[in-house]
Design a protein around this motif. Structure first.
Motif, PDB file in Angstrom:
ATOM      1  N   THR A  77       0.842  -1.203   0.000  1.00  0.00           N
ATOM      2  CA  THR A  77       0.000   0.000   0.000  1.00  0.00           C
ATOM      3  C   THR A  77       0.872   1.245   0.000  1.00  0.00           C
ATOM      4  O   THR A  77       0.623   2.195  -0.754  1.00  0.00           O
ATOM      5  N   TRP A  78       1.903   1.242   0.830  1.00  0.00           N
ATOM      6  CA  TRP A  78       2.806   2.394   0.907  1.00  0.00           C
ATOM      7  C   TRP A  78       3.507   2.626  -0.430  1.00  0.00           C
ATOM      8  O   TRP A  78       3.649   3.781  -0.856  1.00  0.00           O
ATOM      9  N   THR A  79       3.944   1.580  -1.089  1.00  0.00           N
ATOM     10  CA  THR A  79       4.639   1.723  -2.368  1.00  0.00           C
ATOM     11  C   THR A  79       3.734   2.377  -3.412  1.00  0.00           C
ATOM     12  O   THR A  79       4.175   3.241  -4.174  1.00  0.00           O
ATOM     13  N   ILE A  80       2.474   1.990  -3.427  1.00  0.00           N
ATOM     14  CA  ILE A  80       1.525   2.594  -4.363  1.00  0.00           C
ATOM     15  C   ILE A  80       1.329   4.071  -4.031  1.00  0.00           C
ATOM     16  O   ILE A  80       1.347   4.930  -4.926  1.00  0.00           O
ATOM     17  N   ILE A  81       1.164   4.384  -2.746  1.00  0.00           N
ATOM     18  CA  ILE A  81       1.003   5.784  -2.324  1.00  0.00           C
ATOM     19  C   ILE A  81       2.259   6.584  -2.659  1.00  0.00           C
ATOM     20  O   ILE A  81       2.173   7.709  -3.173  1.00  0.00           O
ATOM     21  N   ALA A  82       3.431   6.021  -2.386  1.00  0.00           N
ATOM     22  CA  ALA A  82       4.685   6.726  -2.655  1.00  0.00           C
ATOM     23  C   ALA A  82       4.871   6.997  -4.145  1.00  0.00           C
ATOM     24  O   ALA A  82       5.302   8.088  -4.537  1.00  0.00           O
ATOM     25  N   ALA A  83       4.526   6.029  -4.981  1.00  0.00           N
ATOM     26  CA  ALA A  83       4.635   6.225  -6.431  1.00  0.00           C
ATOM     27  C   ALA A  83       3.678   7.315  -6.905  1.00  0.00           C
ATOM     28  O   ALA A  83       4.022   8.128  -7.768  1.00  0.00           O
ATOM     29  N   ALA A  84       2.481   7.348  -6.328  1.00  0.00           N
ATOM     30  CA  ALA A  84       1.509   8.397  -6.688  1.00  0.00           C
ATOM     31  C   ALA A  84       2.017   9.770  -6.259  1.00  0.00           C
ATOM     32  O   ALA A  84       1.915  10.746  -7.020  1.00  0.00           O
ATOM     33  N   PHE A  85       2.582   9.875  -5.062  1.00  0.00           N
ATOM     34  CA  PHE A  85       3.141  11.139  -4.597  1.00  0.00           C
ATOM     35  C   PHE A  85       4.302  11.577  -5.483  1.00  0.00           C
ATOM     36  O   PHE A  85       4.439  12.765  -5.793  1.00  0.00           O
ATOM     37  N   LEU A  86       5.130  10.641  -5.890  1.00  0.00           N
ATOM     38  CA  LEU A  86       6.234  10.974  -6.786  1.00  0.00           C
ATOM     39  C   LEU A  86       5.701  11.516  -8.102  1.00  0.00           C
ATOM     40  O   LEU A  86       6.187  12.534  -8.611  1.00  0.00           O
ATOM     41  N   ALA A  87       4.694  10.872  -8.650  1.00  0.00           N
ATOM     42  CA  ALA A  87       4.114  11.331  -9.916  1.00  0.00           C
ATOM     43  C   ALA A  87       3.566  12.755  -9.789  1.00  0.00           C
ATOM     44  O   ALA A  87       3.805  13.600 -10.651  1.00  0.00           O
ATOM     45  N   VAL A  88       2.862  13.031  -8.704  1.00  0.00           N
ATOM     46  CA  VAL A  88       2.308  14.375  -8.497  1.00  0.00           C
ATOM     47  C   VAL A  88       3.430  15.392  -8.264  1.00  0.00           C
ATOM     48  O   VAL A  88       3.353  16.527  -8.734  1.00  0.00           O
ATOM     49  N   SER A  89       4.482  14.976  -7.577  1.00  0.00           N
ATOM     50  CA  SER A  89       5.585  15.905  -7.303  1.00  0.00           C
ATOM     51  C   SER A  89       6.289  16.358  -8.575  1.00  0.00           C
ATOM     52  O   SER A  89       6.929  17.404  -8.594  1.00  0.00           O
ATOM     53  N   LEU A  90       6.162  15.575  -9.631  1.00  0.00           N
ATOM     54  CA  LEU A  90       6.812  15.942 -10.891  1.00  0.00           C
ATOM     55  C   LEU A  90       6.158  17.157 -11.551  1.00  0.00           C
ATOM     56  O   LEU A  90       6.736  17.741 -12.475  1.00  0.00           O
ATOM     57  N   LEU A  91       5.005  17.563 -11.071  1.00  0.00           N
ATOM     58  CA  LEU A  91       4.367  18.771 -11.590  1.00  0.00           C
ATOM     59  C   LEU A  91       5.081  20.033 -11.087  1.00  0.00           C
ATOM     60  O   LEU A  91       5.065  21.057 -11.756  1.00  0.00           O
ATOM     61  N   GLY A  92       5.687  19.961  -9.905  1.00  0.00           N
ATOM     62  CA  GLY A  92       6.366  21.123  -9.318  1.00  0.00           C
ATOM     63  C   GLY A  92       7.454  21.721 -10.187  1.00  0.00           C
ATOM     64  O   GLY A  92       7.467  22.942 -10.422  1.00  0.00           O
ATOM     65  N   PRO A  93       8.375  20.919 -10.706  1.00  0.00           N
ATOM     66  CA  PRO A  93       9.445  21.471 -11.534  1.00  0.00           C
ATOM     67  C   PRO A  93       8.973  22.110 -12.831  1.00  0.00           C
ATOM     68  O   PRO A  93       9.731  22.823 -13.480  1.00  0.00           O
ATOM     69  N   LEU A  94       7.743  21.887 -13.218  1.00  0.00           N
ATOM     70  CA  LEU A  94       7.251  22.487 -14.456  1.00  0.00           C
ATOM     71  C   LEU A  94       7.129  24.001 -14.331  1.00  0.00           C
ATOM     72  O   LEU A  94       6.977  24.689 -15.332  1.00  0.00           O
ATOM     73  N   GLY A  95       7.237  24.524 -13.108  1.00  0.00           N
ATOM     74  CA  GLY A  95       7.210  25.963 -12.895  1.00  0.00           C
ATOM     75  C   GLY A  95       8.581  26.604 -12.957  1.00  0.00           C
ATOM     76  O   GLY A  95       8.724  27.796 -12.658  1.00  0.00           O
ATOM     77  N   ALA A  96       9.585  25.850 -13.340  1.00  0.00           N
ATOM     78  CA  ALA A  96      10.939  26.405 -13.438  1.00  0.00           C
ATOM     79  C   ALA A  96      11.000  27.444 -14.551  1.00  0.00           C
ATOM     80  O   ALA A  96      10.247  27.379 -15.517  1.00  0.00           O
TER      81      ALA A  96
END
Length: 123
Positions: A77-96
């Motif tokens: 369960t944690w691995t699935i949640i962590a992968a989802a958080f990683l995917a969402v976190s990739l939106l942050g750098p798009l504001g560079a």
């Protein structure tokens, strides 16, 4: 090495990996890691890089510990949640503010995510 020791060191390893990438990209390659945060530009420095990696690493460990304690398939369960958080976190750098910063910050997110997910989930 015990699971507890490995998990304790995983966020430190993630922070060290992110700092290494920062050191190669900024001082050596001359990248400008500036991000537009709602009209305010913010430069990503070594302190912010290390703090973010440590904070997410230890928060992830806390969530993993809770899930392992209170659910039957906590690690999965944690691995699935962590992968989802990683995917969402990739939106942050798009504001560079430039392409180099976007690529370096995406690399940092992926690097920290990979270290944290593999380091904490491994038995």
């Amino acid at each position: 090495m015990s699971t507890r020791t490995r998990r304790l060191l995983t966020p430190v390893t993630a922070a060290a990996a992110a700092l290494l990438l920062w050191a190669v990209a900024v001082p050596l390659a001359g990248a400008d890691l500036t991000v537009d945060q709602g009209g305010t530009e913010q430069t990503v420095g070594p302190a912010m890089t290390a703090f973010a990696a440590l904070a997410i690493g230890y928060a992830a460990w806390g969530l993993l510990a809770l899930l392992e304690r209170f659910t039957a398939r906590g690690t999965r369960t944690w691995t699935i949640i962590a992968a989802a958080f990683l995917a969402v976190s990739l939106l942050g750098p798009l504001g560079a503010v430039n392409t180099a910063a976007t690529l370096v910050l995406l690399g940092m997110h992926l690097l920290v995510g990979a270290v944290v997910i593999t380091g904490l989930a491994r038995r």
